[in-house]
Design a protein around this motif. Structure first.
Motif, PDB file in Angstrom:
ATOM      1  N   VAL A 175      28.888  29.736  12.911  1.00 31.47           N
ATOM      2  CA  VAL A 175      28.138  30.415  11.530  1.00 31.47           C
ATOM      3  C   VAL A 175      28.713  31.303  10.926  1.00 31.47           C
ATOM      4  CG1 VAL A 175      25.866  31.768  11.745  1.00 31.47           C
ATOM      5  CG2 VAL A 175      26.722  31.046  13.286  1.00 31.47           C
ATOM      6  N   GLN A 177      30.772  33.356   7.530  1.00 26.23           N
ATOM      7  CA  GLN A 177      30.171  34.704   7.219  1.00 26.23           C
ATOM      8  C   GLN A 177      30.385  35.290   5.442  1.00 26.23           C
ATOM      9  OE1 GLN A 177      28.828  36.445   9.536  1.00 26.23           O
ATOM     10  NE2 GLN A 177      29.416  35.052  10.806  1.00 26.23           N
ATOM     11  N   ILE A 185      20.292  34.034  12.343  1.00 25.64           N
ATOM     12  CA  ILE A 185      19.845  33.330  12.629  1.00 25.64           C
ATOM     13  C   ILE A 185      19.562  33.076  14.362  1.00 25.64           C
ATOM     14  CG2 ILE A 185      21.924  32.090  12.369  1.00 25.64           C
ATOM     15  CD1 ILE A 185      19.948  29.262  11.881  1.00 25.64           C
ATOM     16  N   SER A 187      19.841  31.967  17.811  1.00 22.18           N
ATOM     17  CA  SER A 187      20.247  31.699  19.206  1.00 22.18           C
ATOM     18  C   SER A 187      19.829  30.200  19.987  1.00 22.18           C
ATOM     19  CB  SER A 187      20.922  32.183  19.871  1.00 22.18           C
ATOM     20  OG  SER A 187      20.375  32.961  20.776  1.00 22.18           O
ATOM     21  N   TRP A 190      20.160  26.651  18.843  1.00 21.28           N
ATOM     22  CA  TRP A 190      21.325  25.121  19.744  1.00 21.28           C
ATOM     23  C   TRP A 190      21.468  25.638  21.305  1.00 21.28           C
ATOM     24  CZ3 TRP A 190      22.752  29.076  16.367  1.00 21.28           C
ATOM     25  CH2 TRP A 190      23.644  30.569  16.587  1.00 21.28           C
ATOM     26  N   VAL A 202      27.292  26.265  22.230  1.00 17.71           N
ATOM     27  CA  VAL A 202      28.747  27.051  22.639  1.00 17.71           C
ATOM     28  C   VAL A 202      28.885  27.654  20.982  1.00 17.71           C
ATOM     29  CG1 VAL A 202      30.416  28.121  23.587  1.00 17.71           C
ATOM     30  CG2 VAL A 202      28.938  26.895  24.197  1.00 17.71           C
ATOM     31  N   GLN A 203      28.532  29.646  20.762  1.00 12.69           N
ATOM     32  CA  GLN A 203      28.681  29.509  19.062  1.00 12.69           C
ATOM     33  C   GLN A 203      29.901  29.256  19.407  1.00 12.69           C
ATOM     34  OE1 GLN A 203      26.714  32.826  17.966  1.00 12.69           O
ATOM     35  NE2 GLN A 203      27.179  33.073  15.560  1.00 12.69           N
ATOM     36  N   ASN A 205      33.203  32.307  17.491  1.00 15.02           N
ATOM     37  CA  ASN A 205      33.204  33.616  16.518  1.00 15.02           C
ATOM     38  C   ASN A 205      34.196  33.197  16.028  1.00 15.02           C
ATOM     39  OD1 ASN A 205      30.897  34.025  18.382  1.00 15.02           O
ATOM     40  ND2 ASN A 205      32.348  34.341  19.173  1.00 15.02           N
ATOM     41  N   VAL A 211      35.395  32.603  22.085  1.00 14.40           N
ATOM     42  CA  VAL A 211      34.215  31.601  22.754  1.00 14.40           C
ATOM     43  C   VAL A 211      34.146  33.147  23.441  1.00 14.40           C
ATOM     44  CG1 VAL A 211      33.496  30.176  24.493  1.00 14.40           C
ATOM     45  CG2 VAL A 211      34.751  29.655  22.338  1.00 14.40           C
ATOM     46  N   HIS A 212      32.582  33.265  23.981  1.00 15.22           N
ATOM     47  CA  HIS A 212      32.502  34.756  25.027  1.00 15.22           C
ATOM     48  C   HIS A 212      33.925  34.622  26.019  1.00 15.22           C
ATOM     49  CE1 HIS A 212      30.241  36.308  21.585  1.00 15.22           C
ATOM     50  NE2 HIS A 212      29.202  36.114  21.862  1.00 15.22           N
ATOM     51  N   TYR A 213      34.187  36.247  25.690  1.00 17.53           N
ATOM     52  CA  TYR A 213      35.161  36.099  27.725  1.00 17.53           C
ATOM     53  C   TYR A 213      36.309  35.234  27.568  1.00 17.53           C
ATOM     54  CZ  TYR A 213      30.675  38.266  28.162  1.00 17.53           C
ATOM     55  OH  TYR A 213      29.872  39.375  27.694  1.00 17.53           O
ATOM     56  N   VAL A 214      36.607  34.477  26.756  1.00 18.27           N
ATOM     57  CA  VAL A 214      37.225  33.462  26.583  1.00 18.27           C
ATOM     58  C   VAL A 214      39.392  33.650  26.707  1.00 18.27           C
ATOM     59  CG1 VAL A 214      38.764  32.770  24.157  1.00 18.27           C
ATOM     60  CG2 VAL A 214      38.401  30.884  25.977  1.00 18.27           C
ATOM     61  N   ASN A 215      39.360  35.116  26.293  1.00 23.46           N
ATOM     62  CA  ASN A 215      40.629  35.728  27.032  1.00 23.46           C
ATOM     63  C   ASN A 215      40.780  36.340  28.338  1.00 23.46           C
ATOM     64  OD1 ASN A 215      42.085  34.672  24.516  1.00 23.46           O
ATOM     65  ND2 ASN A 215      40.470  35.812  22.989  1.00 23.46           N
TER      66      ASN A 215
ATOM     67  N   ASP B 786      24.938  37.881  13.052  1.00 22.08           N
ATOM     68  CA  ASP B 786      23.806  36.885  12.701  1.00 22.08           C
ATOM     69  C   ASP B 786      22.454  37.431  12.603  1.00 22.08           C
ATOM     70  OD1 ASP B 786      26.403  35.227  11.853  1.00 22.08           O
ATOM     71  OD2 ASP B 786      26.089  33.658  13.560  1.00 22.08           O
ATOM     72  N   THR B 814      16.199  36.622  20.194  1.00 20.59           N
ATOM     73  CA  THR B 814      17.304  35.552  19.816  1.00 20.59           C
ATOM     74  C   THR B 814      18.385  35.857  20.185  1.00 20.59           C
ATOM     75  OG1 THR B 814      17.614  37.109  17.056  1.00 20.59           O
ATOM     76  CG2 THR B 814      15.734  35.405  17.589  1.00 20.59           C
ATOM     77  N   LEU B 845      34.118  32.065  33.315  1.00 19.04           N
ATOM     78  CA  LEU B 845      34.580  33.078  31.883  1.00 19.04           C
ATOM     79  C   LEU B 845      34.176  33.596  32.395  1.00 19.04           C
ATOM     80  CD1 LEU B 845      34.841  30.509  28.973  1.00 19.04           C
ATOM     81  CD2 LEU B 845      36.954  31.749  30.314  1.00 19.04           C
TER      82      LEU B 845
END
Lengths: 454, 953
Positions: A175, A177, A185, A187, A190, A202-203, A205, A211-215, B786, B814, B845
């Motif tokens: 999405v 910015q 919009i 979630s 999707w 999977v959004q 960012n 991706v949430h919690y990817v680190n 968003d 949402t 994760l």
């Protein structure tokens, strides 16, 4: 150790002993039904409702009638959004159109870059949908129905034919910015609905974790995290000797996949190493979260086997000041969309990618002050890529651009066509939910738009 | 039930062994799924003039009138006993592509087994049975275990062995409380050798307040409870009190019929209590929109549809909402039934589009209510307010007493005039003037009185008071009136902007020096230009007064003068008059900051409910319908319009077999992972008939008798069936892949909320407070970027709210919290009776990297190393807390290696250690060795990430 070399060594740590994950990981047998024309879909959603009359549907009569009262016979009894109860006046297209390419496709001057691809584009001027407000119209475009809780098209596709990647989700959403994007919009758009969680969009960012919690947590290196996961797997494997529970193996495999994502996602989303030429072609700066950056990301995701990629640019809800605001939104999208087409083409990937460019609905030929209201009975979508005839218009609107004059294409026809290009017969892709064989194309008749297929 | 014994060799080879077929279990699923779409109950959409859903339709001649008006007769499609002469069979086995049924284009081919079942069924008489779910409930004369055993015997199976006691208490604890059993509880249970140890444990857990929180999650999924409205801007809706009501109702074991009445019609009960009104929020939990340009009637139609869908699934296990556009394709619900059901709710006060502010014109904030709503009584707030109110009353009484006691006669009038000592009285005809004054006693304030004037007075640019050429400083300046932008403070701060007032009335300016003045002074005034007005300089030393006081005294009405005189001359009056103002402000701010509201149902004149052809809300041609229950299920016997209360009573009446079956089926699923009828959403023709219908009816009978949910649950978890081990041999899994025969328990992953609760509880972080505002655990920054109308930023709680149970987490429809989403919690946009269960990398994760769980690991480590010195004791303790059992030798060895390597790893990494320990709000004990704590935090992360930790076996 850089990420790539680390990634290579993780295999040696013994993680690969866990259950191998099949890249072609469809969740249901029997698909594709026939030979697919494309491998992936990139949906460029011009959210808010891009005006067809300022982009791809030129209406000379409407220009002539500018400021005059709209014939009542056209609008009587029709659904309106914010124009409810207002006096309805014609509002001619604000920008000039020119013919482009060998095909002579008519495109507004606000899309000079896209216009260079005219002979690749299939412009469908006869799209229509069921919903006149943003939120439900997006839901219809993604799921085929206004009912919440239904799977989105990206989830359906991943459910039927799986992804082509081991270390990324099969359905990724971006999405953009900035640039005056006001429309929210959800979630929900999707969501996997009642399909398995694996198929959810999977959004990614542009700020924080891609991706949430990817680190890994602070103070934990990737190597350390990998050792941790290895130890978890050891204990889980031991549990498997005591419990006849295959979910344990799946769990081990998912942790392995998570680790792969921890390496591949940051690497993929790091645009700092992109060449100057690439950045210039798309017109973006690394990490700016713009639509242009997302187009570049879409190309990388496509290269890495993501099956369904969705970009939202939410700058098109031009109820007022369309003359000032529309060129701005066009500027933010035109060059980058064109660059994405060129880039894919140069890599030989355009032929197996379907690109869809358009909004959840269009805009009225009637003025709303200095802008246009929502319009669901006729709008335009542009499609191109594998299996699609280029340089053509399909369908027509009347002289005012209010109603469809020929070859209407409902959103579900678009769905049927997308599935068809992926080798899926839309009649056959169904899942029982609440007693019904639910389909992306729903219970009403949907048809593949054969005339636009190459 | 007519049973047909199939001994045919063909079939027995197909199904593996000979067994009875029943219409409901074997034939109906085929007819419904493969045939009814064109030959079913929907009379408006029939192909070939043939319906197959009743014996009469299928097996008798079909009379019809052709388009040309001729009367025609078609042969029966099924001739009982004679498949070879039956049209149905002929078409099924046809090898003509245009003839064969189901048609190729439907992609619903019949398997060999399907065909054989149909053939045998016709051969043996083609008898139909009423659909099992709609038949009346017959109470079996047996208990749960006897009914399970009967089924097991049919399949030559036996009960699995009983699970060990540790597995049992952990299972029961999660199933009844959504929390792990503590090591202490486990020990107590292991040591309790009494024959009723299990019963005592059940009673103990059922009595726990956590029981309500566990049960509520299932119910809140059904009624789609969330904290936001879902459409478009997805703003806050105020319904937290409803969530707390549900928890309380389960804890108090409110009978389910009462629970039903209060939710559907709490507002219609006589003299409803606040709880009953809060319960009626049920009718207001649908998604709502504030999107500009949304159509009122379109959204009212959406809301109506949503209520029918939710109520019919939650109470009846029926997909009545499928009949919005047409008669139901598979069940006997008509479109008229749908709209008649919707009509029950058409008296609810609501609007389609909530884009106007109910309380004030203009913008809408995220918190503006979606009316109607009530302001809740909150005893704790009353407790805080009562002392303020008491003080206020006391002060008001004193003020009144003095006021009443004072007679404002000429003596008082005289007294008034003498209160102020006049030091100067001069005409000002130049723009600058200097007045010499002498204060006889300590003067705290100086007043300047300007008489009323018929012309505008120029602004006063500067004012100073000097003694021997030295300027006095001031702490305050005040005036009876000031024009905007010309404040008296400017005078004492030497801002040339100065002071200006309306002189159509007399005005007073009062300045307060930092120190009292006594002796000779000079007062210097500088105007913008010469004013041509008088000024009187005076002072009063009795108390602090303002410009308004003095103005009232000089020019006010009698009552104002009286009050001012009291103020200036009576210290007690003055004190309490001041208090009254302060207390009133305090009362108001306390009220505004803390009063909670809750959306409720208010009944108004019902909107006429029309049958919408094809569900089209713009089509007004349909008939107007009255509230009614689906006609094939009976009707509500009442004169006049049936209400929501009548509906609630009908739902739980003996006339309706669906509510108790649907509820029993869902309860069973909570304790076995699967409904007795597998599709808990749909008990209709497209659902799955229960393998053990008698068992379902046993539970339904028990429920119906007094709607006692705890008693029913107790009978389920007391059973031998429940206590079986979930570990099963492959052979059994092959024979009974879905556990229909119940020869074992099922392992189940914890639901999202309880998974979170578990990890926090293991780590001694969980805060057990009940109810109240939604809580906000850490969430990735920018997750709401968003969202708009209005834009908003998620603010994670910075106190103990951070560690509350998942059921209280803020539910943004949402954008559901990523942790809840990863673990399959629904967005609560529509009714969900069964969550899907996935196993994805996003879950891994989350468990690995979500700061909530990293902080939990940190706390787990700290509490462990504080308790135990010994490494093995630490490992045993942690493992037992996480899994409920002690590690075996292999596991202990692995854990020792892990601990050793983590300790070695962090021993020379103080920076990494302190970074890891910085996650989360909780600060660590600085007396502990930070490197050691970090190492044990790693060990704790492993414990929290084990498959066993998040699984109920």
């Amino acid at each position: 150790m850089n990420r790539r070399s680390f990634f290579k060594t993780t295999g040696a740590l013994g993680l690969s002993a866990a259950l191998p994950i099949n890249a072609h990981d469809a969740l249901v047998p029997g698909f594709p039904n026939y030979n697919p024309k494309i491998k992936r879909v990139i949906h460029l959603c011009m959210a808010g409702g891009i005006s067809q009359l300022e982009s791809f549907d030129n209406k000379p009569l409407l220009r002539e009638m500018d400021g005059k009262v709209m014939p009542e016979s056209m609008t009587k009894g029709k659904q309106l959004a914010q124009l409810q109860g207002a006096k309805l006046k014609c509002f001619g297209g604000r920008f000039d159109f020119q013919k482009h390419g060998k095909s002579g496709l008519e495109i507004s001057d606000k899309f000079p870059h896209l216009a260079k691809h005219a002979d690749k584009l299939c412009v469908i001027n006869s799209m229509h949908t069921d919903q006149i407000n943003h939120d439900p119209a997006h839901t219809v475009f993604n799921t085929g129905t206004i009912l919440p809780g239904r799977p989105s098209m990206g989830s359906w596709v991943n459910y039927a034919v799986g992804s082509q990647t081991n270390d990324l989700p099969g359905y990724v959403v971006l999405v953009s910015q900035g640039g005056g994007q006001g429309q929210p919009i959800s979630s929900r758009q999707w969501s996997n609905g009642f399909l398995p969680g694996k198929t959810q969009g999977v959004q990614f960012n542009s700020k924080g974790d891609a991706v949430h919690y990817v680190n890994s947590p602070k103070g934990v290196t990737l190597e350390h995290q990998s050792r941790l996961i290895e130890n978890i797997a050891k204990l889980n494997k031991h549990l498997r000797t005591k419990k006849n529970d295959p979910a344990i193996e799946t769990r081990i495999a998912q942790y392995e996949l998570a680790l792969k994502m921890q390496t591949s996602v940051p690497e993929l989303t790091d645009s700092s190493k992109e060449s100057k030429a690439t950045l210039e072609m798309y017109g973006c700066k690394p990490g700016d979260g713009s639509y242009a950056s997302n187009c570049l990301m879409a190309r990388k995701l496509a290269e890495n086997g993501v099956r369904f990629i969705q970009l939202y640019h939410r700058g098109w809800d031009h109820h007022g000041n369309i003359e000032g605001a529309f060129p701005n939104a066009a500027k933010l999208t035109d060059q980058a969309t064109s660059a994405l087409i060129t880039d894919l083409d140069q890599r030989g990937m355009l032929e197996d990618t379907l690109i869809i460019f358009g909004g959840e609905f269009g805009r009225t030929p009637m003025a709303q002050g200095t802008g246009r209201d929502h319009h669901m009975s006729a709008f335009t979508h542009v499609v191109l890529g594998g299996g699609i005839k280029g340089g053509m218009n399909y369908g027509k609107t009347d002289e005012f651009g209010y109603e469809i004059a020929e070859n209407p294409v409902h959103v579900r026809d678009m769905h049927a066509t997308i599935l068809h290009l992926l080798g899926i017969d839309h009649h056959r892709l169904s899942v029982k939910f609440q007693g019904l064989d639910s389909k992306l194309t729903g219970v009403h008749k949907a048809k593949v738009i054969k005339e636009i297929l190459a | 039930m007519k049973k047909i014994f199939l001994s045919s060799l063909i079939l027995s080879s197909l199904v593996g062994q000979a067994h009875d077929i029943s219409f409901n279990k074997d034939v109906l699923p085929i007819l419904s799924d493969k045939c009814y779409a064109c030959h079913g109950p929907d009379a408006h959409d029939i192909k070939g003039k043939l319906q197959l859903h009743t014996f009469e339709n299928a097996a008798t001649e079909r009379h019809y009138t052709s388009k040309s008006g001729k009367k025609k007769i078609l042969d029966p499609a099924i001739i009982p006993g004679k498949p070879d002469e039956s049209l149905v069979w002929e078409r099924i086995i046809s090898d003509d592509e245009d003839e064969v049924m189901p048609p190729h284009k439907h992609h619903k081919p019949l398997s060999k087994k399907d065909k054989e079942i149909i053939r045998q069924w016709i051969a043996s008489g083609a008898e139909y049975e009423p659909h099992w779910a709609y038949t009346s409930i017959k109470a079996p004369k047996a208990n749960i275990d006897q009914l399970v055993e009967k089924k097991l015997k049919e399949h030559k199976l036996e009960f699995n062995t009983e699970a060990d006691k540790r597995t049992l208490i952990r299972r029961l604890s999660f199933d009844l409380r959504g929390l792990p059993a503590s090591p202490q509880e486990i020990q107590a249970f292991l040591q309790d050798k009494s024959p009723d140890a299990w019963q005592k444990l059940i009673d103990q857990f059922l009595a726990s307040p956590a029981f309500g929180e566990k049960m509520a999650v299932m119910w809140l999924d059904l009624v789609r409870y969330a904290d936001t409205v879902g459409y478009h801007g997805d703003q806050i809706q105020h319904v937290e009190a409803y969530r707390d009501y549900v928890i309380k109702a389960f804890n108090q074991n409110m009978p389910f019929d009462q629970f039903t009445k209060e939710q559907l019609a709490g507002d219609l009960l006589p003299n409803p209590t606040q709880d009953q009104l809060v319960a009626s929020a049920y009718n207001r939990l649908n998604m709502m929109s504030r999107e500009g340009g949304a159509q009122e009637n379109e959204y009212l139609a959406k809301y109506a549809q949503d209520r029918v869908a939710t109520t019919s699934i939650a109470w009846m296990g029926s997909t009545l909402a499928c009949a919005e556009c047409h008669d139901h394709k598979y069940d006997p619900f008509t479109a008229k039934d749908f709209y008649s059901f919707a009509a029950f709710f058409s008296d609810i006060q609501q609007v389609g589009v909530y884009n106007r502010n109910p309380s004030a014109p203009g913008g809408l904030s995220n918190n503006d209510p979606f009316p109607p709503y009530i302001t809740l009584n909150q005893p704790e707030i009353d407790a805080a307010l009562n002392p303020i109110k008491a003080d206020l009353a006391k002060s008001e009484a004193i003020v009144k007493k003095h006021h009443d006691a004072m007679k404002f006669d000429s003596a008082e009038q005289e007294k008034l005039n003498t209160l102020f000592t006049v030091h100067a009285d001069a005409q000002i005809d130049t723009n600058k003037i200097t007045l010499p004054v002498k204060f006889d006693k300590a003067t705290g304030q100086i007043a300047f009185e300007f008489p009323k004037s018929d012309k505008a007075i120029p602004k006063l640019k500067a004012l100073s008071v000097t003694k021997d050429g030295k300027a006095i400083t001031f702490k305050n300046a005040d005036a009876s009136h000031s024009h905007g932008g010309y404040h008296p403070h400017f005078l004492i701060h030497k801002n040339p902007q100065g002071w200006k007032a309306n002189h159509k009335q007399m005005q007073v300016l009062v300045i307060t020096p930092h120190h009292n003045l006594e002796g000779d002074y000079q007062i210097n005034l500088e105007f913008e230009k010469a004013p041509g007005i008088k000024v009187k300089v005076s002072s009063y030393t009795g108390c602090f007064y303002t410009g308004k006081h003095l103005k009232a005294l000089r020019s006010g009405k009698v009552n104002e003068k009286k009050k001012t005189l009291l103020y200036l001359s009576n210290a007690e009056y003055r004190t309490h008059e001041g208090k009254v103002g302060q207390l009133k402000n305090k009362l108001k701010s306390t009220e505004n900051n803390t009063r909670e509201i809750c959306q409720i149902t208010v009944a108004v004149k019902p909107r006429p409910m029309r049958l919408l052809p094809k569900g089209n809300w713009q089509d007004n041609s349909g008939e107007i319908v009255e509230p009614a229950v689906p006609s094939f299920l009976g009707k509500i016997n009442k004169e006049g319009r049936a209400t929501r209360l009548d509906l609630a009573e009908w739902l739980t009446s003996s006339n309706n077999p669906l509510t108790s079956r649907a509820l029993a089926n869902r309860l069973w699923k909570q304790f076995f992972g699967r409904g007795l009828a597998a599709d808990v959403t749909d008990l209709g023709a497209q659902g799955q008939a229960p393998e053990n219908p008698e068992l379902l009816d046993y539970l339904a009978t028990q429920l119906k008798s007094n709607w006692d949910i705890k008693a029913t649950i107790k009978s389920i978890v007391s059973s031998r069936a429940y206590r079986q081990s979930s570990n099963a041999k492959d052979e059994l899994k092959k024979q009974d892949p879905f556990n229909d025969y119940l020869a074992r328990q099922q392992s189940r992953r914890l639901d999202a909320e309880f998974l979170r609760d578990n990890l926090l509880e293991i780590s001694s972080l969980l805060v057990h407070n009940q109810g109240g505002n939604a809580v906000k655990p850490y969430q990735p920054v920018g997750y709401y970027k968003d969202l708009n109308f209005p834009r908003r930023v998620y603010k994670a709680d910075k106190n103990d709210q951070q560690y509350r149970r998942g059921v209280y987490m803020h539910r943004q429809r949402t954008f559901l919290h990523p942790m809840l989403k990863a673990f399959d919690a629904p967005s609560r946009e529509q009714c969900v009776a069964a969550r899907s269960v996935s196993n994805t990398p996003l879950q891994a994760l989350n468990l690995l990297n979500d700061p909530s769980f990293v902080e939990a690991a940190k706390n787990f480590a700290q509490s462990t190393i504080t308790l135990f010195e010994n490494k093995n004791m630490r490992l045993n303790w942690m493992f037992e807390k996480a899994t409920g059992r002690t590690p075996d030798n292999t596991e202990l060895l692995q854990l020792q290696n892990i601990a050793d390597s983590e300790i070695a790893y962090y021993s020379n990494k103080p920076k990494e250690a302190s970074e890891l320990l910085s996650t989360g709000l909780k600060t660590v004990d600085s007396k502990l060795d930070q490197k050691e704590l970090a190492a044990w935090t790693s060990v704790a992360r492993i414990m929290l990430n084990l498959h066993e930790t998040i699984t109920v076996y």
